[in-house]
Design a protein around this motif. Structure first.
Motif, mmCIF file in Angstrom:
data_model
loop_
_atom_site.group_PDB
_atom_site.id
_atom_site.type_symbol
_atom_site.label_atom_id
_atom_site.label_comp_id
_atom_site.label_asym_id
_atom_site.label_seq_id
_atom_site.Cartn_x
_atom_site.Cartn_y
_atom_site.Cartn_z
ATOM 1 N N LEU A 32 0.833 -1.205 0.000
ATOM 2 C CA LEU A 32 0.000 0.000 0.000
ATOM 3 C C LEU A 32 0.871 1.260 0.000
ATOM 4 O O LEU A 32 0.553 2.249 -0.659
ATOM 5 C CB LEU A 32 -0.942 0.012 1.206
ATOM 6 N N LEU A 34 3.848 1.472 -1.271
ATOM 7 C CA LEU A 34 4.533 1.586 -2.561
ATOM 8 C C LEU A 34 3.597 2.025 -3.679
ATOM 9 O O LEU A 34 4.001 2.753 -4.586
ATOM 10 C CB LEU A 34 5.170 0.245 -2.936
ATOM 11 N N GLY A 35 2.363 1.573 -3.641
ATOM 12 C CA GLY A 35 1.455 1.840 -4.763
ATOM 13 C C GLY A 35 1.708 0.849 -5.890
ATOM 14 O O GLY A 35 2.282 -0.228 -5.661
ATOM 15 N N ASP A 36 1.291 1.220 -7.110
ATOM 16 C CA ASP A 36 1.377 0.298 -8.259
ATOM 17 C C ASP A 36 2.792 -0.254 -8.429
ATOM 18 O O ASP A 36 3.723 0.490 -8.754
ATOM 19 C CB ASP A 36 0.988 1.022 -9.559
ATOM 20 N N VAL A 38 5.575 -2.146 -10.448
ATOM 21 C CA VAL A 38 5.774 -2.311 -11.887
ATOM 22 C C VAL A 38 6.988 -3.175 -12.228
ATOM 23 O O VAL A 38 7.194 -3.532 -13.393
ATOM 24 C CB VAL A 38 5.896 -0.935 -12.585
ATOM 25 N N GLU A 59 9.981 -2.386 -7.300
ATOM 26 C CA GLU A 59 9.843 -1.014 -7.777
ATOM 27 C C GLU A 59 8.389 -0.683 -8.085
ATOM 28 O O GLU A 59 7.710 -1.419 -8.796
ATOM 29 C CB GLU A 59 10.674 -0.806 -9.051
ATOM 30 N N SER A 60 7.940 0.448 -7.547
ATOM 31 C CA SER A 60 6.622 0.953 -7.913
ATOM 32 C C SER A 60 6.821 2.097 -8.886
ATOM 33 O O SER A 60 7.955 2.430 -9.250
ATOM 34 C CB SER A 60 5.879 1.433 -6.666
ATOM 35 N N VAL A 61 5.731 2.698 -9.332
ATOM 36 C CA VAL A 61 5.861 3.826 -10.251
ATOM 37 C C VAL A 61 6.752 4.895 -9.627
ATOM 38 O O VAL A 61 7.639 5.440 -10.267
ATOM 39 C CB VAL A 61 4.482 4.431 -10.592
ATOM 40 N N LYS A 62 6.504 5.156 -8.357
ATOM 41 C CA LYS A 62 7.188 6.280 -7.703
ATOM 42 C C LYS A 62 8.575 5.970 -7.175
ATOM 43 O O LYS A 62 9.420 6.841 -7.105
ATOM 44 C CB LYS A 62 6.342 6.785 -6.518
ATOM 45 N N LYS B 16 -3.650 9.556 -0.713
ATOM 46 C CA LYS B 16 -2.416 9.271 0.027
ATOM 47 C C LYS B 16 -1.562 10.536 -0.052
ATOM 48 O O LYS B 16 -1.239 11.015 -1.146
ATOM 49 C CB LYS B 16 -1.700 8.086 -0.616
ATOM 50 N N GLN B 28 -1.467 10.173 -4.756
ATOM 51 C CA GLN B 28 -2.440 9.398 -5.525
ATOM 52 C C GLN B 28 -3.738 9.271 -4.730
ATOM 53 O O GLN B 28 -3.758 9.457 -3.517
ATOM 54 C CB GLN B 28 -1.896 8.008 -5.844
ATOM 55 N N GLY B 31 -4.746 5.224 -7.477
ATOM 56 C CA GLY B 31 -3.612 4.513 -8.073
ATOM 57 C C GLY B 31 -3.053 5.312 -9.235
ATOM 58 O O GLY B 31 -3.809 5.830 -10.055
ATOM 59 N N ILE B 32 -1.743 5.423 -9.288
ATOM 60 C CA ILE B 32 -1.112 6.307 -10.270
ATOM 61 C C ILE B 32 -1.452 5.888 -11.697
ATOM 62 O O ILE B 32 -1.810 6.716 -12.538
ATOM 63 C CB ILE B 32 0.421 6.341 -10.055
ATOM 64 N N ILE B 33 -1.362 4.585 -11.994
ATOM 65 C CA ILE B 33 -1.576 4.126 -13.373
ATOM 66 C C ILE B 33 -3.033 4.359 -13.799
ATOM 67 O O ILE B 33 -3.309 4.837 -14.898
ATOM 68 C CB ILE B 33 -1.160 2.649 -13.528
ATOM 69 N N THR B 229 4.038 11.076 -14.233
ATOM 70 C CA THR B 229 4.138 10.119 -15.346
ATOM 71 C C THR B 229 3.577 10.729 -16.631
ATOM 72 O O THR B 229 4.084 10.472 -17.722
ATOM 73 C CB THR B 229 3.403 8.794 -15.040
ATOM 74 N N ILE B 293 14.089 0.075 -13.796
ATOM 75 C CA ILE B 293 13.657 1.464 -13.959
ATOM 76 C C ILE B 293 14.833 2.367 -13.635
ATOM 77 O O ILE B 293 15.415 2.286 -12.557
ATOM 78 C CB ILE B 293 12.449 1.773 -13.059
ATOM 79 N N ARG B 295 16.287 5.561 -12.466
ATOM 80 C CA ARG B 295 15.771 6.652 -11.626
ATOM 81 C C ARG B 295 16.742 7.825 -11.640
ATOM 82 O O ARG B 295 17.923 7.679 -11.951
ATOM 83 C CB ARG B 295 15.578 6.157 -10.194
ATOM 84 N N SER B 315 10.812 6.265 -15.754
ATOM 85 C CA SER B 315 9.563 5.686 -15.274
ATOM 86 C C SER B 315 9.024 4.707 -16.301
ATOM 87 O O SER B 315 9.428 4.735 -17.458
ATOM 88 C CB SER B 315 8.539 6.807 -15.063
ATOM 89 N N ILE B 316 8.110 3.880 -15.862
ATOM 90 C CA ILE B 316 7.323 3.163 -16.839
ATOM 91 C C ILE B 316 6.421 4.205 -17.512
ATOM 92 O O ILE B 316 6.102 5.239 -16.915
ATOM 93 C CB ILE B 316 6.446 2.066 -16.203
#
Lengths: 126, 368
Positions: A32, A34-36, A38, A59-62, B16, B28, B31-33, B229, B293, B295, B315-316
């Motif tokens: 939770l 971390l979020g999405d 990937v 790794e998450s998006v952020k 959040k 978010q 959810g970001i995606i 993103t 990824i 960074r 990023s993705i």
């Protein structure tokens, strides 16, 4: 879902002990935060790791989060399903295990928290 | 820590919250995606009230504003908006800003949140020889961005103003929308069509709620995660990453926002020198070949292991199903198709340089 048999580390990993094997993943609290998710960089099978060592990463998006092993031993299996399905951890972090370690020192299990202790620990993190 | 006028709104929507440069902001909601995809397909609403507003007024305001920025104010009319880097004498960037021409003698600069005080100090310090007044009015205004292909339709349901009358990079400096008074511009930071709305701080919660309710299932609230993103896929620079006091607008690929000719401005000499000597480093796009990824801050190497720069953002890309990055690279390596290596943790993984932007911008530019 978490089970009474799980142990927890201060780095938000869960550990299920199965004979001399520790199955390790990250907790729902961690996913939770971390979020999405990937990408999961899995550990190499066959390497010997020491407790508190960075073994791999999620790794998450952020952000990228190190997976720090709470248990010393040899990595005997990594969950290759996560290669193509990193989001499985978001779906059910207790089902989506990351690695299995052959435990070299059973006493290390005693350093881990039980579910109630971990719940308290998370409360203080917020 | 700073709170925007919409803080309570975010909490009630279950956002959040994170610390972002001294501001407590939503990273978010759902959810970001998911938020990212909704903006590309329909619409998203963002609280960007942490951004600052600096007002320059007085007899010399046009001349002075033109002196501060690398882009040209020539021909600007009330209602026009321009984007510009604002440089130091040495060509490094103080910030990148939007300039709103409110009237002939009134210019509003929309500046990055983490740079508000620095920009205000810089602008004030350089205003000595000009008959202008410089005010930091950031506290008075909230800023709400509504972005995506359905942004206009949703907003048109809460205003009597025909939004077609607001062209790309134009604004209506005072109109009624959602029962409040606001300045509305067709601008944004997502690569989609959309609007940015400036309103009094006290009116922001009402307007935000009105837009969300009117948009209903066509819109979702979006946090800073999706904002990043979205801007990243479109290769819009982020101050502190692709632009900084050490990265000139030329290195960032923003030459189109630099004026040439007689008009003097801060940084002119340095930027002209950089052009005549050749731009040594450039922000370059790359696509990951191997997994991982890249960074901000990771090192970039040639195949032979020579270090040639560092990652500024990575990023993705949810809209492309690819993992991409931007890096400040030695200019010898910026051509598309170069295989490079990115140092991720204890490994070097492969990537290949590609053209920018990664996602083709879907701006709605009116034929004049």
């Amino acid at each position: 879902m978490p089970s009474k048999n799980l142990k927890y580390s201060k780095d938000h990993e869960w550990v299920r002990v199965d004979g001399d094997i520790a199955v390790i993943g990250i907790t729902n609290y961690a996913q939770l935060q971390l979020g999405d998710i990937v990408y999961v960089e899995l550990p190499e099978v066959g390497v010997t790791v020491e407790r508190d060592e960075v073994v791999c990463a999620v790794e998450s998006v952020k952000t990228a989060a190190d997976i720090i092993t709470p248990i010393s031993g040899e990595v005997v299996e990594a969950n290759v399903d996560l290669d193509d399905g990193p989001e499985l951890i978001n779906d059910d972090s207790f089902a989506a295990w990351i690695m299995k370690i052959q435990i070299s020192d059973m006493s290390e299990i005693d350093n881990l928290m039980d579910e109630a202790e971990y719940a308290d620990f998370c409360e203080n993190e917020d | 820590m700073g709170k925007t006028p919409l803080y309570e709104t975010h909490i009630s929507l279950g956002a959040k919250m994170i610390d972002f440069g001294g501001w407590i902001m939503p990273v978010q909601y759902s959810g970001i995606i998911r938020e990212h995809n909704k903006v590309r397909e329909s619409a998203g609403i963002f609280d960007v009230s942490h951004m600052g507003e600096i007002l320059i007024t007085g007899p010399d305001s046009a001349h002075f504003t033109d002196f501060l920025i690398t882009n040209s104010l020539i021909g600007i009319k009330p209602g026009d908006v321009i984007y510009s880097p604002m440089c130091y004498q040495n060509g490094g960037c103080v910030d990148d800003v939007l300039i709103y021409c409110l009237s002939e003698k009134n210019y509003l600069l929309a500046v990055n949140a983490s740079n508000i005080q620095k920009d205000y100090d810089w602008i004030t310090a350089n205003s000595e020889h000009f008959d202008v007044k410089v005010e930091n009015i950031s506290e008075l205004y909230a800023q709400i961005a509504v972005q995506g292909p359905r942004a206009q339709k949703i907003l048109s349901e809460i205003t009597d103003v025909n939004l077609d009358s607001i062209g790309f990079f134009k604004s209506n400096v005072s109109m009624e929308i959602g029962g409040v008074r606001a300045m509305v511009s067709r601008t944004g930071y997502t690569g989609e069509d959309g609007f940015e709305i400036y309103t009094a701080s006290d009116d922001a919660p009402k307007l935000f709620k009105e837009i969300l309710e009117t948009g209903s299932d066509r819109i979702v609230p979006c946090g800073l995660g999706a904002r990043d993103t979205l801007r990243f896929e479109s290769c819009l620079p982020l101050y502190g990453h692709e632009l900084s006091n050490k990265i000139s607008p030329l290195q960032a690929g923003l030459k189109v926002f630099i004026k040439f000719g007689e008009i003097d401005y801060i940084g002119k000499k340095a930027l002209e020198e950089e052009i005549s000597c050749g731009i040594k480093k450039r922000i370059t796009g790359f696509e990951m070949i191997d997994k991982g990824i890249a960074r901000n801050g990771y090192s970039v190497f040639t195949k032979d292991g020579e270090e040639i720069g560092y990652v500024t953002s990575g990023s993705i890309c949810p809209s492309l199903s690819k993992t991409m990055g931007l890096a400040l690279l030695n200019a010898d390596y910026i051509k598309s198709g170069n295989e490079i290596l990115i140092g991720i943790r204890n490994k070097k993984v492969r990537a290949i340089t590609v053209k920018k932007p990664f996602y083709k911008k879907k701006y709605r530019k009116r034929e004049e």
